[in-house]
Motif scaffolding. Structure first.
Motif, short mmCIF file in Angstrom:
data_model
loop_
_atom_site.label_atom_id
_atom_site.label_comp_id
_atom_site.label_asym_id
_atom_site.label_seq_id
_atom_site.Cartn_x
_atom_site.Cartn_y
_atom_site.Cartn_z
N PHE A 192 0.87 -1.17 0.00
CA PHE A 192 0.00 0.00 0.00
C PHE A 192 0.91 1.23 0.00
N SER A 193 0.78 2.09 -1.00
CA SER A 193 1.66 3.26 -1.06
C SER A 193 0.86 4.53 -1.30
N LEU A 194 1.37 5.63 -0.75
CA LEU A 194 0.77 6.95 -0.90
C LEU A 194 1.88 7.93 -1.20
N ALA A 195 1.70 8.74 -2.26
CA ALA A 195 2.75 9.69 -2.66
C ALA A 195 2.13 11.02 -3.05
N GLY A 196 2.85 12.08 -2.73
CA GLY A 196 2.48 13.42 -3.16
C GLY A 196 3.47 13.91 -4.19
N ALA A 197 2.98 14.56 -5.26
CA ALA A 197 3.85 14.98 -6.35
C ALA A 197 3.59 16.44 -6.71
N GLY B 32 7.02 9.76 -1.12
CA GLY B 32 5.95 8.86 -0.73
C GLY B 32 6.36 7.89 0.36
N TYR B 33 5.39 7.10 0.77
CA TYR B 33 5.58 6.09 1.81
C TYR B 33 4.88 4.82 1.37
N LEU B 34 5.54 3.68 1.57
CA LEU B 34 4.98 2.37 1.22
C LEU B 34 4.95 1.48 2.45
N LEU B 35 3.82 0.83 2.66
CA LEU B 35 3.68 -0.18 3.71
C LEU B 35 3.50 -1.53 3.05
N VAL C 177 6.72 -4.09 6.57
CA VAL C 177 7.92 -3.45 6.04
C VAL C 177 7.57 -2.01 5.70
N ASN C 178 8.45 -1.07 6.07
CA ASN C 178 8.24 0.35 5.81
C ASN C 178 9.26 0.85 4.81
N ARG C 179 8.80 1.67 3.88
CA ARG C 179 9.70 2.18 2.84
C ARG C 179 9.40 3.65 2.56
N ALA C 180 10.44 4.48 2.56
CA ALA C 180 10.34 5.88 2.13
C ALA C 180 10.82 5.99 0.70
N ILE C 181 10.15 6.83 -0.10
CA ILE C 181 10.42 6.92 -1.54
C ILE C 181 10.57 8.37 -1.96
N GLN C 182 11.57 8.66 -2.80
CA GLN C 182 11.76 9.97 -3.41
C GLN C 182 12.03 9.75 -4.89
#
Length: 209
Positions: free
Chosen positions: A56-61, A73-76, A84-89
């Motif tokens: 499940f991921s949520l991102a702002g652009a 964004g952030y992914l669970l 598992v937690n993931r930060a995304i750029q």
């Protein structure tokens, strides 16, 4: 002979990879994206079904130029072994040509989980979208999308490379709704003794609201 080229030193897996992708435009060139994706294995050392994970991921652009967008964004990730937690750029650029669209995406992510060391990845993806019924994609028309991605990963001081190739046939229901079906092939563990080959049947639904 190098282990990379030895068929006895390879691991093969195949399955399905359905996803739902929802995008919402906001004022001042902002947008928000929600995506959920489930990975399910159908073959590994023989035919058998195995649920692997759901993301499940949520991102702002923010659009910062005619063709360029930056996003965070952030992914669970939900697995049988926990969360598992993931930060995304990422930075992406899409340029429109008379008969196709060509895009670049540079992204970095950092993955954290309770029972393993953090993983740091840097990715580059090139993609092309080609309408199959003329020079532009219109509702009720087919299109072809091809992706090629290179993913560099570092965990516990060890480096690995993953190469992804994706070929998809899509259909535009409307200007804001599309569906894609195709093959997602991933090769990794090049620097280890056992090359891993994973092939997924990709089913993607996109909706803009």
């Amino acid at each position: 002979m190098l282990p990379l080229f030895s068929s006895a030193q390879s691991s093969n897996q195949a399955g399905i990879l359905p996803s739902i992708n929802i995008n919402k435009k906001l004022p001042k060139d902002w947008s928000i994206n929600f995506k959920t994706e489930s990975r399910q294995s159908l073959f590994k050392e023989g035919f058998n079904y195995n649920y692997l994970l759901t993301d499940f991921s949520l991102a702002g652009a923010k659009k910062i130029g005619i063709n360029t967008t930056v996003a965070v964004g952030y992914l669970l990730r939900v697995t049988d072994n926990g969360l598992v937690n993931r930060a995304i750029q990422q930075v992406s650029s899409v340029k429109r040509y008379p008969s196709f669209k060509f895009g670049h995406r540079f992204s970095a992510d950092q993955t954290f989980e309770a029972n393993d060391d953090a993983e740091f990845r840097f990715r580059y993806r090139a993609s092309v979208e080609i309408p199959l019924n003329g020079q532009s994609l219109d509702p009720k028309e087919l299109f072809l999308r091809l992706n090629n991605e290179y993913l560099n990963a570092l965990r516990s001081g060890k480096y690995d490379l993953e190469i992804r190739g994706v070929g998809l046939i899509g259909y535009a229901f409307t200007a804001n709704s599309k569906f894609e079906l195709g093959l997602d092939v991933r090769l990794d563990s090049f620097l280890n003794t056992k090359l891993r080959n994973r092939s997924w049947l990709s089913l993607n639904f996109y909706q803009s609201i």
